[in-house]
Design a protein around this motif. Structure first.
Motif, mmCIF file in Angstrom:
data_model
loop_
_atom_site.group_PDB
_atom_site.id
_atom_site.type_symbol
_atom_site.label_atom_id
_atom_site.label_comp_id
_atom_site.label_asym_id
_atom_site.label_seq_id
_atom_site.Cartn_x
_atom_site.Cartn_y
_atom_site.Cartn_z
ATOM 1 N N THR A 5 0.859 -1.179 0.000
ATOM 2 C CA THR A 5 0.000 0.000 0.000
ATOM 3 C C THR A 5 0.892 1.226 0.000
ATOM 4 O O THR A 5 1.749 1.383 0.879
ATOM 5 C CB THR A 5 -0.905 0.012 1.242
ATOM 6 N N LEU A 6 0.703 2.091 -0.992
ATOM 7 C CA LEU A 6 1.521 3.298 -1.105
ATOM 8 C C LEU A 6 0.696 4.509 -0.673
ATOM 9 O O LEU A 6 -0.230 4.933 -1.368
ATOM 10 C CB LEU A 6 2.025 3.469 -2.535
ATOM 11 N N LEU A 7 1.043 5.035 0.479
ATOM 12 C CA LEU A 7 0.380 6.231 0.990
ATOM 13 C C LEU A 7 0.824 7.461 0.201
ATOM 14 O O LEU A 7 1.781 7.419 -0.566
ATOM 15 C CB LEU A 7 0.728 6.424 2.462
ATOM 16 N N ASP A 8 0.162 8.569 0.436
ATOM 17 C CA ASP A 8 0.595 9.825 -0.156
ATOM 18 C C ASP A 8 1.713 10.430 0.699
ATOM 19 O O ASP A 8 2.274 9.761 1.571
ATOM 20 C CB ASP A 8 -0.585 10.791 -0.304
ATOM 21 N N GLY A 9 2.041 11.675 0.471
ATOM 22 C CA GLY A 9 3.067 12.354 1.249
ATOM 23 C C GLY A 9 2.475 13.522 2.008
ATOM 24 O O GLY A 9 1.304 13.522 2.377
ATOM 25 N N SER A 10 3.289 14.518 2.223
ATOM 26 C CA SER A 10 2.873 15.683 2.995
ATOM 27 C C SER A 10 1.687 16.402 2.345
ATOM 28 O O SER A 10 1.630 16.550 1.127
ATOM 29 C CB SER A 10 4.047 16.653 3.110
ATOM 30 N N ILE A 11 0.767 16.850 3.185
ATOM 31 C CA ILE A 11 -0.322 17.723 2.725
ATOM 32 C C ILE A 11 -0.045 19.145 3.194
ATOM 33 O O ILE A 11 0.020 20.081 2.406
ATOM 34 C CB ILE A 11 -1.689 17.241 3.249
ATOM 35 N N THR A 24 0.698 30.134 9.006
ATOM 36 C CA THR A 24 0.059 30.525 10.262
ATOM 37 C C THR A 24 -0.084 29.290 11.137
ATOM 38 O O THR A 24 0.282 28.186 10.744
ATOM 39 C CB THR A 24 -1.325 31.134 10.002
ATOM 40 N N VAL A 25 -0.627 29.469 12.328
ATOM 41 C CA VAL A 25 -0.795 28.354 13.249
ATOM 42 C C VAL A 25 -1.625 27.249 12.614
ATOM 43 O O VAL A 25 -1.324 26.062 12.751
ATOM 44 C CB VAL A 25 -1.448 28.842 14.565
ATOM 45 N N LEU A 26 -2.681 27.619 11.895
ATOM 46 C CA LEU A 26 -3.530 26.644 11.212
ATOM 47 C C LEU A 26 -3.254 26.693 9.709
ATOM 48 O O LEU A 26 -4.150 26.851 8.891
ATOM 49 C CB LEU A 26 -5.002 26.929 11.497
ATOM 50 N N TRP A 27 -1.970 26.542 9.349
ATOM 51 C CA TRP A 27 -1.564 26.732 7.949
ATOM 52 C C TRP A 27 -2.273 25.801 6.986
ATOM 53 O O TRP A 27 -2.507 26.140 5.844
ATOM 54 C CB TRP A 27 -0.054 26.606 7.811
ATOM 55 N N SER A 28 -2.615 24.590 7.401
ATOM 56 C CA SER A 28 -3.209 23.640 6.467
ATOM 57 C C SER A 28 -4.731 23.625 6.543
ATOM 58 O O SER A 28 -5.377 22.931 5.764
ATOM 59 C CB SER A 28 -2.680 22.229 6.742
ATOM 60 N N HIS A 43 -4.032 16.199 -3.621
ATOM 61 C CA HIS A 43 -4.476 14.796 -3.597
ATOM 62 C C HIS A 43 -4.336 14.161 -4.985
ATOM 63 O O HIS A 43 -3.856 13.033 -5.123
ATOM 64 C CB HIS A 43 -5.938 14.701 -3.150
ATOM 65 N N ARG A 44 -4.771 14.882 -6.020
ATOM 66 C CA ARG A 44 -4.686 14.339 -7.382
ATOM 67 C C ARG A 44 -3.243 14.105 -7.789
ATOM 68 O O ARG A 44 -2.926 13.102 -8.446
ATOM 69 C CB ARG A 44 -5.373 15.289 -8.381
ATOM 70 N N ASN A 57 -7.219 16.136 4.663
ATOM 71 C CA ASN A 57 -6.577 17.303 5.272
ATOM 72 C C ASN A 57 -7.305 17.688 6.564
ATOM 73 O O ASN A 57 -7.799 18.800 6.723
ATOM 74 C CB ASN A 57 -6.587 18.469 4.274
ATOM 75 N N THR A 58 -7.365 16.735 7.485
ATOM 76 C CA THR A 58 -8.077 16.949 8.749
ATOM 77 C C THR A 58 -7.168 16.779 9.956
ATOM 78 O O THR A 58 -7.636 16.731 11.086
ATOM 79 C CB THR A 58 -9.265 15.965 8.874
ATOM 80 N N TYR A 59 -5.865 16.689 9.724
ATOM 81 C CA TYR A 59 -4.914 16.439 10.804
ATOM 82 C C TYR A 59 -5.087 17.433 11.955
ATOM 83 O O TYR A 59 -5.049 17.051 13.127
ATOM 84 C CB TYR A 59 -3.493 16.531 10.241
ATOM 85 N N ALA A 60 -5.256 18.703 11.634
ATOM 86 C CA ALA A 60 -5.340 19.744 12.663
ATOM 87 C C ALA A 60 -6.759 20.257 12.881
ATOM 88 O O ALA A 60 -6.951 21.267 13.563
ATOM 89 C CB ALA A 60 -4.418 20.910 12.295
ATOM 90 N N VAL A 61 -7.744 19.577 12.325
ATOM 91 C CA VAL A 61 -9.127 20.041 12.474
ATOM 92 C C VAL A 61 -9.698 19.487 13.780
ATOM 93 O O VAL A 61 -10.383 18.469 13.815
ATOM 94 C CB VAL A 61 -9.990 19.634 11.262
#
Length: 297
Positions: A5-11, A24-28, A43-44, A57-61
């Motif tokens: 399984t190949l995951l994606d990389g940084s978002i 900013t603090v909530l940059w993503s 993602h594409r 893109n919910t890591y910091a939500v």
């Protein structure tokens, strides 16, 4: 040869680079209000380069993070935007969507020690909002046993596979960032039975020692490392921004792929990239896997 399984990389890091603005603090997170299509494009790009999983893109939500920016009331809107962009990017592809669940309070801060009861309730709210639109949940960058317990309790009974990703010390892959031995996680893995256990957001050099332990847990395992020089003191303060971290210059796509292929040699079947690992790295890794005769699934 193996199915990988190949995951994606940084978002988040990709969003900073592509927007070209001061983070900013909530940059993503803010970008999903201002320019949600940029999230979908990232993602594409990962799917086009060979990834088979889009991490939302919910890591910091989290309410605890959104309240600092006065946008706690937009929690559901932000989650919907993140899910929508992942869905649009996948389109008719066979790829999966992983609902990202990051640390409640801060990354690499096990000293904040979130209460497992309270954490479980907060994670459970996020799970309810995402569970009908994701294929699995990915608990990310867990730095202590206490953090793991809260997140695993919050995903319990969600009806979807749960993958647990642990972050270990950059210079000692046998210890969580809390200093606890990696083996201390075993009772929780036994109790909550996540489908897979991974290592994430640490230096690739620390991964092999960690994988030696993960191999004893009798379930799929793997890793997705970061490309930071180190975790600076500035990032370990309250409300840090990503510019407190510095990217390595010795971890180009071929170098990262070499690290990741060594993890496959150790038995890892889930690999990808974390912060500072971008689409070019994932493409190089996909090519390396195919050249070695592995099948990307």
């Amino acid at each position: 040869m193996a199915d990988i399984t190949l995951l994606d990389g940084s978002i988040g890091q990709e969003l900073v680079k592509r927007r070209g603005e001061q983070p900013t603090v909530l940059w993503s997170t803010r970008v999903m209000i201002d320019e949600p299509g940029l999230v979908g494009k990232i993602h594409r790009d990962y799917f086009d380069r060979g990834a088979t999983v889009a991490t939302t893109n919910t890591y910091a939500v989290h309410r605890s993070r959104l309240v600092r920016a006065g946008i706690e009331d937009q929690l559901e809107q932000l989650i919907d935007a993140a899910l929508t962009q992942a869905e649009l990017a996948r389109g008719g592809r066979a790829g999966r969507i992983a609902g990202a669940l990051g640390p409640l309070l801060a990354t690499y801060r096990p000293d904040l020690n979130p209460d497992p009861d309270e954490a479980a309730q907060k994670f459970a709210e996020l799970v309810r909002l995402m569970q009908n639109r994701v294929n699995l949940f990915l608990i990310e960058t867990v730095s202590s046993v206490t953090e793991a317990e809260g997140a695993l309790r919050g995903t319990e009974g969600c009806g979807k596979p749960v993958w647990l990703a642990l972050s270990v010390m950059d210079e000692d892959g046998t210890r969580l960032r809390s200093g606890e031995p990696l083996g201390a996680i075993a009772p929780l893995v036994e109790r909550f039975d996540p489908q897979a256990v991974l290592i994430n957001c640490t230096r690739p050099e620390a991964v092999p020692a960690a994988l030696e332990f993960l191999a004893t847990l009798q379930r799929p395992y793997g890793a997705y490392a970061n490309g930071f020089t180190r975790i600076s003191d500035g990032f370990l303060k309250d409300a840090p921004t990503v510019d407190a971290l510095e990217a390595r210059h010795d971890l180009d796509p071929s170098a990262y792929a070499a690290h990741a292929m060594s993890w496959v040699d150790q038995g890892a079947t889930i690999i990808g990239g974390c912060c500072e690992v971008g689409p070019e790295h994932i493409e190089a890794l996909a090519n390396a896997l195919r050249s070695a005769g592995h099948r990307i699934v």
